[in-house]
Scaffold this motif. Structure first.
Motif, PDB file in Angstrom:
ATOM      1  N   LEU A 252       0.605  -9.121   7.802  1.00  0.00           N
ATOM      2  CA  LEU A 252       1.742  -8.537   8.513  1.00  0.00           C
ATOM      3  C   LEU A 252       2.582  -9.597   9.210  1.00  0.00           C
ATOM      4  O   LEU A 252       3.346  -9.282  10.119  1.00  0.00           O
ATOM      5  N   GLY A 253       2.452 -10.847   8.795  1.00  0.00           N
ATOM      6  CA  GLY A 253       3.199 -11.915   9.458  1.00  0.00           C
ATOM      7  C   GLY A 253       2.658 -12.202  10.842  1.00  0.00           C
ATOM      8  O   GLY A 253       3.417 -12.497  11.766  1.00  0.00           O
ATOM      9  N   TYR A 254       1.342 -12.097  10.990  1.00  0.00           N
ATOM     10  CA  TYR A 254       0.657 -12.342  12.261  1.00  0.00           C
ATOM     11  C   TYR A 254       1.185 -11.425  13.364  1.00  0.00           C
ATOM     12  O   TYR A 254       1.570 -11.845  14.445  1.00  0.00           O
ATOM     13  N   GLN A 255       1.192 -10.141  13.038  1.00  0.00           N
ATOM     14  CA  GLN A 255       1.479  -9.088  14.006  1.00  0.00           C
ATOM     15  C   GLN A 255       0.332  -8.093  13.981  1.00  0.00           C
ATOM     16  O   GLN A 255      -0.401  -7.998  12.995  1.00  0.00           O
ATOM     17  N   SER A 256       0.188  -7.336  15.054  1.00  0.00           N
ATOM     18  CA  SER A 256      -0.790  -6.253  15.048  1.00  0.00           C
ATOM     19  C   SER A 256      -0.183  -5.071  14.299  1.00  0.00           C
ATOM     20  O   SER A 256       1.044  -4.973  14.159  1.00  0.00           O
ATOM     21  N   PRO A 257      -1.008  -4.142  13.806  1.00  0.00           N
ATOM     22  CA  PRO A 257      -0.460  -2.967  13.110  1.00  0.00           C
ATOM     23  C   PRO A 257       0.531  -2.178  13.959  1.00  0.00           C
ATOM     24  O   PRO A 257       1.566  -1.741  13.452  1.00  0.00           O
ATOM     25  N   VAL A 258       0.233  -1.989  15.245  1.00  0.00           N
ATOM     26  CA  VAL A 258       1.139  -1.234  16.101  1.00  0.00           C
ATOM     27  C   VAL A 258       2.467  -1.968  16.266  1.00  0.00           C
ATOM     28  O   VAL A 258       3.544  -1.353  16.180  1.00  0.00           O
ATOM     29  N   ASP A 259       2.432  -3.277  16.500  1.00  0.00           N
ATOM     30  CA  ASP A 259       3.670  -4.048  16.632  1.00  0.00           C
ATOM     31  C   ASP A 259       4.466  -4.032  15.328  1.00  0.00           C
ATOM     32  O   ASP A 259       5.693  -3.954  15.341  1.00  0.00           O
TER      33      ASP A 259
END
Length: 265
Positions: A252-259
């Motif tokens: 996810l491009g070093y993001q959390s699922p929620v972000d």
């Protein structure tokens, strides 16, 4: 020493006066920051995710430098990745509509589900999850001491209640829990279409397998839970507080699922 090394004494004293170089001082700061980042991740982040967090903090660093500094200072996650080998042959058969297409263009387009067993000193605790392939978010889950159809029905029901999909592809393995009449009816009545992994092929559901592997590495750290209640509390913290909201995903491009979902929206 200067005579043996064939250098001038003035060079030695000049080196002493200069003291530690700026590069060395910067490396010491990065080492301390990396140590804090790894601790904040509950000792699960390696150099890749630590580098991403450092860049978000305004540090202009590359991964190789961070990896070298972490290695020198003994900073590393307290878990080891399991090495997997892929099968050379694939078993044919079955309606595998997902066909290992593990990406989705929008939320609630493709869901994957599976069950795993969590060891405790009181016996097994079974965990069923439903993951949205768009953001890799766990959108539904349930736990029980028995591996029943009701376990997966509860997980899917929670996902449907939370996301309220209009139509979706639902993928799972061929376990009896997922091929029962009640489960199939629940999927169909909410606009879902069932997809099944091929017989004996765990790679057709690789995303959930990967999630379970990460959960057991990071939440359990190689040790069984003392009780089922302890396991329930730890799994809740891991899924809802850590994995969905804070854990950085390289996919996810070093993001959390929620972000990732928030930014996509």
């Amino acid at each position: 020493m200067c005579r043996v090394l064939r250098i001038k004494e003035g060079s030695y004293f000049a080196w002493r006066r200069r003291g530690e170089s700026q590069r060395a001082r910067d490396n010491a700061v990065i080492a301390e920051l990396a140590r804090v980042i790894v601790r904040a991740s509950d000792d699960t982040y390696g150099s890749r995710r630590a580098t991403h967090v450092l860049r978000e903090q305004g540090r202009d660093v590359n991964r190789k430098r961070v990896a070298r500094i972490m290695r020198i200072h003994g900073i590393k996650p307290h878990v080891k990745r399991k090495a997997y080998t892929y099968p050379k042959t694939i078993n044919a058969g079955g309606e595998n509509l997902l066909a290992r297409q593990f990406t989705a263009m929008k939320p609630n387009q493709k869901w994957v589900s599976d069950i795993t067993n969590i060891p405790t000193r009181e016996g097994w605790l079974y965990l069923a999850v439903v993951i949205d392939l768009f953001s890799r978010r766990v959108v539904g889950w349930s736990m029980d001491r028995a591996r029943t159809e009701q376990l997966v029905i509860d997980a899917l029901s929670s996902a449907i209640s939370f996301r309220q999909p209009k139509s979706f592809l639902h993928h799972s393995d061929r376990g009896t829990q997922y091929t029962g009449a009640k489960y199939a009816a629940l999927v169909a009545s909410n606009g879902g279409i069932c997809s099944l992994s091929r017989k004996g092929n765990c790679w057709d559901n690789a995303i959930v397998e990967s999630f379970f592997a990460a959960l057991k590495r990071e939440a359990m750290k190689g040790k069984p839970f003392a009780t089922r209640e302890e396991a329930r509390a730890a799994l809740f913290r891991y899924i809802e507080i850590w994995y969905n909201r804070r854990r950085l995903h390289s996919t996810l491009g070093y993001q959390s699922p929620v972000d990732f979902e928030r930014k996509a929206a």
